[in-house]
Write an enzyme that holds these catalytic residues in place. Structure first.
Site: not given
Ligand code: UD1
Length: 430
Positions: A126, A128-129, A310, A332, A402
């Site tokens: 999501p 949301d954050l 990753d 994660i 990609r």
């Molecule tokens: C980025 C990287 C991805 C990497 C990940 C974690 C990019 C383009 N992608 O993804 O390759 O695997 O960091 O190191 O830089 N979450 C929420 N709400 C939010 C945002 C995140 O619940 O608003 C959750 C996600 O579902 C996940 C966790 O937080 O379970 C971490 O996600 P996040 O660190 O935000 O990953 P990305 O930025 O999407």
């Protein structure tokens, strides 16, 4: 659709230059929306994802010029004015990180309409954050029919942004918005990934006032305008770790250059524990493995500086041939074991229970047809193929394109038997 064919068994010997980090490059490109002056990014990776974001930025008003400079590939981005604040579903759906244009659009022009990214194959993911952080900066957010309508007619205001858990994307998104907000923003429980530090350094070169990047507390003093800058994209730590694991899997000796070993210290510790020789040097690291089976070790993915999610799939490929049982915990993303059944097709013995995979090392793998399911999962199949007997064919390699620049060429230069098959018919291209 292209496929990759790997004939296993060749040892790897040689040098692999590491490209600029994909995950940094796409956020840095979005930063060009914050200024009317040119932003010159050097050490740019040339990937499907960077091309894709370039196309979205062009729709928003950015002029994007790619060239080959003395230091390698560069991209010059100039956004004299924002001509549209609209990022449609079709574009955001294809690459989630496109969502991060919302913050800069809002900061520069006070409004934006950006599609929600939708589901993703490695979990719900999501945003949301991201949205809560923008609201903390005074944005008015409405959601209708899958779109985020965001407004800040009198500009964004600095605020307190406290994340309940670490998010790389939300930390970057907040940075990209807060640099042009009025007053001070303090982010707590921010992500500490090197890509965050890279973005903050670039923004500071553009005249922003960001301090504390790389720690859990980041402070931003908003400024009224940003200028152009030149910034070199930091090396891709995931590409670095992937080739380190490829060398460990195939055996031989590979020198990884134009990169930094400290970015993958958690991986190096586990590789050494498993029995791989790793020697850091000024320009990167050398990975060596001569004969003998590796030992099974356990890993748990964590935010940086922990073990990168990753690199989890690639490490699992390595463990599939190790002696003993390895436990791999993914903390994660909730659905990041899609490579397991594919590795199973090659003969790996892996079972999954919730967020935990148990890998019972086997003596050998055997080549087969497998399917790439996401970016990192697909490269784990290539790594497994390097050590499998016979031929492995990885289908749906657009996932690989990609995030991995010239993969066949880089591995091929070290002696790997990897070739690209064009289309489903198997016609080969150079
Ligand atoms: C980025 C990287 C991805 C990497 C990940 C974690 C990019 C383009 N992608 O993804 O390759 O695997 O960091 O190191 O830089 N979450 C929420 N709400 C939010 C945002 C995140 O619940 O608003 C959750 C996600 O579902 C996940 C966790 O937080 O379970 C971490 O996600 P996040 O660190 O935000 O990953 P990305 O930025 O999407």
């Amino acid at each position: 659709m292209d496929r990759i064919a790997i004939t296993g068994g060749a040892r790897l010997n040689g040098e692999i230059p590491i490209s600029g980090a994909k995950n940094s490059a796409i956020k840095l490109m979005a930063a060009s929306l914050l200024t009317e002056e040119p932003l010159r990014l050097t050490n740019m990776p040339r990937l499907a994802d960077t091309r894709f974001l370039g196309r979205l930025l062009q729709r928003l008003g950015t002029e994007v010029v790619e060239s080959d400079g003395a230091e390698g590939p560069e991209t010059l981005l100039t956004t004299r004015e924002i001509v549209s604040g609209f990022a449609p579903y079709d574009l955001v759906r294809q690459m989630r990180a496109s969502f991060n244009v919302l913050g800069p659009l809002l900061a520069r022009s006070g409004q934006a309409k950006v599609s929600l990214p939708g589901g993703c194959t490695i979990g719900a993911r999501p945003v949301d954050l991201h949205l809560k952080a923008l609201e903390a900066l005074g944005a008015k957010i409405d959601l209708h029919e899958g779109y985020v309508y965001a407004q800040a007619p009198r500009g964004l205001q600095g605020g307190q942004v406290e994340f309940p858990f670490v998010s790389v994307g939300a930390t970057e998104h907040t940075l990209l918005a807060a640099v042009l907000a009025h007053g001070e923003t303090v982010m707590t429980n921010a992500a500490c990934e090197p890509e965050i530090t890279d973005l903050a350094e670039c923004l500071n070169r553009m005249g922003a006032k960001v301090s504390g990047a790389g720690t859990p507390t980041i402070t931003i003093q908003g400024v009224s305008r940003l200028s152009g800058a030149t910034h070199a994209v930091l090396p891709d730590r995931i590409e670095t770790g992937t080739y380190a694991l490829a060398a460990a899997m195939a055996g031989g000796e590979v020198r990884l250059t134009r990169t930094r070993s400290d970015f993958i210290q958690a991986l190096i510790d586990k590789m050494v524990e498993a029995g791989v020789e790793v020697t850091p040097h000024n320009d990167g690291l050398t990975v060596k493995r001569n004969g003998g089976r590796l030992k099974a070790v356990e890993i748990t993915t964590d935010p940086y500086p922990g073990f990168a999610t990753d690199l989890q799939a690639q490490f699992m490929a390595l463990m599939s041939l190790a002696e003993g049982e390895s436990v791999i915990r993914e903390t994660i993303f909730e659905n990041r074991f899609m490579h397991v059944p594919e590795l199973g097709r090659l003969g790996a013995d892996i079972s999954v229970h919730g967020g935990e995979a148990r890998v019972r090392g086997v003596e050998s793998l055997e080549g087969a047809q497998v399917m790439a399911t996401d970016l990192r999962a697909s490269v784990s199949l290539v790594i497994a193929g390097l050590a499998a007997r016979g031929e492995t064919i990885v289908n749906r390699v657009y996932h690989l394109d990609r995030g991995f620049e010239r993969l066949e060429e880089k591995l091929g230069a070290c002696g790997a038997q990897v070739r690209r098959l064009k289309g489903d018919g198997g016609e080969e291209v150079e």
